[in-house]
Design an enzyme around this catalytic site. Sequence first.
Site, PDB file in Angstrom:
ATOM      1  N   GLU A  91      26.685 -58.562  74.482  1.00 53.39           N
ATOM      2  CA  GLU A  91      27.082 -59.968  74.464  1.00 53.39           C
ATOM      3  C   GLU A  91      28.296 -60.173  73.568  1.00 53.39           C
ATOM      4  O   GLU A  91      29.099 -61.076  73.789  1.00 53.39           O
ATOM      5  CB  GLU A  91      25.917 -60.852  74.001  1.00 53.39           C
ATOM      6  CG  GLU A  91      26.104 -62.326  74.336  1.00 53.39           C
ATOM      7  CD  GLU A  91      24.851 -63.150  74.124  1.00 53.39           C
ATOM      8  OE1 GLU A  91      24.158 -63.446  75.117  1.00 53.39           O
ATOM      9  OE2 GLU A  91      24.549 -63.497  72.962  1.00 53.39           O
ATOM     10  N   HIS A 135      10.595 -37.708  78.279  1.00 53.42           N
ATOM     11  CA  HIS A 135       9.862 -37.489  79.526  1.00 53.42           C
ATOM     12  C   HIS A 135      10.287 -38.500  80.588  1.00 53.42           C
ATOM     13  O   HIS A 135       9.563 -38.717  81.565  1.00 53.42           O
ATOM     14  CB  HIS A 135       8.357 -37.582  79.261  1.00 53.42           C
ATOM     15  CG  HIS A 135       7.865 -36.500  78.353  1.00 53.42           C
ATOM     16  ND1 HIS A 135       7.387 -35.294  78.813  1.00 53.42           N
ATOM     17  CD2 HIS A 135       7.813 -36.428  76.992  1.00 53.42           C
ATOM     18  CE1 HIS A 135       7.047 -34.532  77.786  1.00 53.42           C
ATOM     19  NE2 HIS A 135       7.302 -35.196  76.667  1.00 53.42           N
ATOM     20  N   LYS A 141      24.207 -70.441  84.059  1.00 52.73           N
ATOM     21  CA  LYS A 141      23.439 -71.622  83.655  1.00 52.73           C
ATOM     22  C   LYS A 141      23.925 -72.865  84.400  1.00 52.73           C
ATOM     23  O   LYS A 141      23.121 -73.696  84.840  1.00 52.73           O
ATOM     24  CB  LYS A 141      23.547 -71.830  82.139  1.00 52.73           C
ATOM     25  CG  LYS A 141      22.821 -70.780  81.325  1.00 52.73           C
ATOM     26  CD  LYS A 141      22.607 -71.206  79.885  1.00 52.73           C
ATOM     27  CE  LYS A 141      23.881 -71.268  79.090  1.00 52.73           C
ATOM     28  NZ  LYS A 141      23.641 -71.483  77.641  1.00 52.73           N
TER      29      LYS A 141
END
EC number: 5.3.1.9
Length: 549
Positions: free
Chosen positions: A355, A386, A514
């Site tokens: 960000e 793994h 947004k």
Amino acid sequence: MKNINPTQTSAWQALQKHYDEMKDVTIAELFANDSDRFAKFSATFDDLMLVDFSKNRITEETLAKLQDLAKLQDLAGAIKSMFSGEKINRTEDRAVLHVALRNRSNTPIIVDGKDVMPEVNAVLEKMKTFSQAIISGQWKGYTGKAITDVVNIGIGGSDLGPFMVTEALRPYKNHLTMHFVSNVDGTHIAEVLKKVNPETTLFLVASKTFTTQETMTNAHSARDWFLKTAGDEKHVAKHFAALSTNAKAVGEFGIDTANMFEFWDWVGGRYSLWSAIGLSIILSVGFDNFVELLSGAHAMDKHFSTTPAEKNLPILLALIGIWYNNFFGAETEAILPYDQYMHRFAAYFQQGNMESNGKYVDRNGNAVDYQTGPIIWGEPGTNGQHAFYQLIHQGTKMVPCDFIAPAITHNPLSDHHQKLLSNFFAQTEALAFGKSREVVEQEYRDQGKDPAQLEHVVPFKVFEGNRPTNSILLREITPFSLGALIALYEHKIFTQGAILNIFTFDQWGVELGKQLANRILPELGDDKAISSHDSSTNGLINRYKAWRA
């Protein structure tokens, strides 16, 4: 701060030429040619943290040339500008002073002609008093019972930081049970509310403006849930507090503004855990441990602002990152903590870095022609071994890695920690030096295998090595050392942004989605077919409406 395209500097041109000389040099060769390499390419911080950057594809000449770039980009001036309260977040006309929040020296820090430290200390004192009342049981809920659970409702910096720290410092936690709600998906708040009792739960609503869609949606759902049992709205004040600056909206919600904890425009969301946003941390581990967290960060702040660049840990790590991102073409960096309590650390700095430096426009408003922020990801060891280490070891992409581990564990069960640390040490060695074809073939001969079968297996068991890593070994994860570690990464991010000529402390990239969501939301309120968007978005919305019907 100087607004210079780094690629136009003589230092960048010198680095490009140096890369051409270094691109085929291996880490194994660098170690073979210098028996003192570890001593030259590692440093300690306060005898609490060892940073080993020797397993990188760098030489002293590499670092010298990177330091030249930092000088030409006036990194020293940028650091001074931030610490002095200059408004270096120019697109929002704000100072950037998370360092003031942990300024334990209390030396004045001036913003707009005013020392901010008295207000910082006043909010800290207010948080101390409030938290002590909650933790001690002096604070009672509406039925006279003490608080047992705390639910922090926030998103982004109002959630990731406090959640990461409370998890990392879980060995220091008190009797209160912490919960964190961020996602606007109702499942998140619903699952948390199943675990708590309205009579003994405190909600912290973390939103500077008290208008953040996700946070306020969750806060109102929590309030509705609470009032189903409590009934009287006056009881809200005993079970909700606000981390905000909007006193009017806080009061209208039903929260006593005496229990509103303020922070300032010069505190960016992803750097806000040091502020009132850290109230959940205090409630989890106590005020004294929060002060230790601040003190550790302040110690790293002093190191960053006063140590020469050649020995400055955040600067060194930042420069090495630029080297890989811009010259070797590495697109990602992995953060791999070998400590289960640190399981949210990579996610926290995924936001912190991406960000901050995920920008394609420079400080002059021009599109850049170089790489800015890398993709950050990671999981705790040994789980990652793994899962995705296969690609790091034998894939076609360079993935520089930070390995982080404590020498002393909080849970010395049997030989668990020795096994964990043996993997920590082994992985960086394996990534650096690999395993040659000759070694693999000899292992097969030693096992008495048929030499005729070698070609069918050997190529797949060769490790090229030459994969770069940093190792950060902490003495122990304490509030102080965690504070220093977080600040180390914060300043690394700032350093890279300053050198790459981008604005690190705004985040306009979160806005468009947004805005569009706010336009689409009313369209979802009925069953009418939608045709106002592109065909893909129309198709998705219309199928959603068909299926929900």
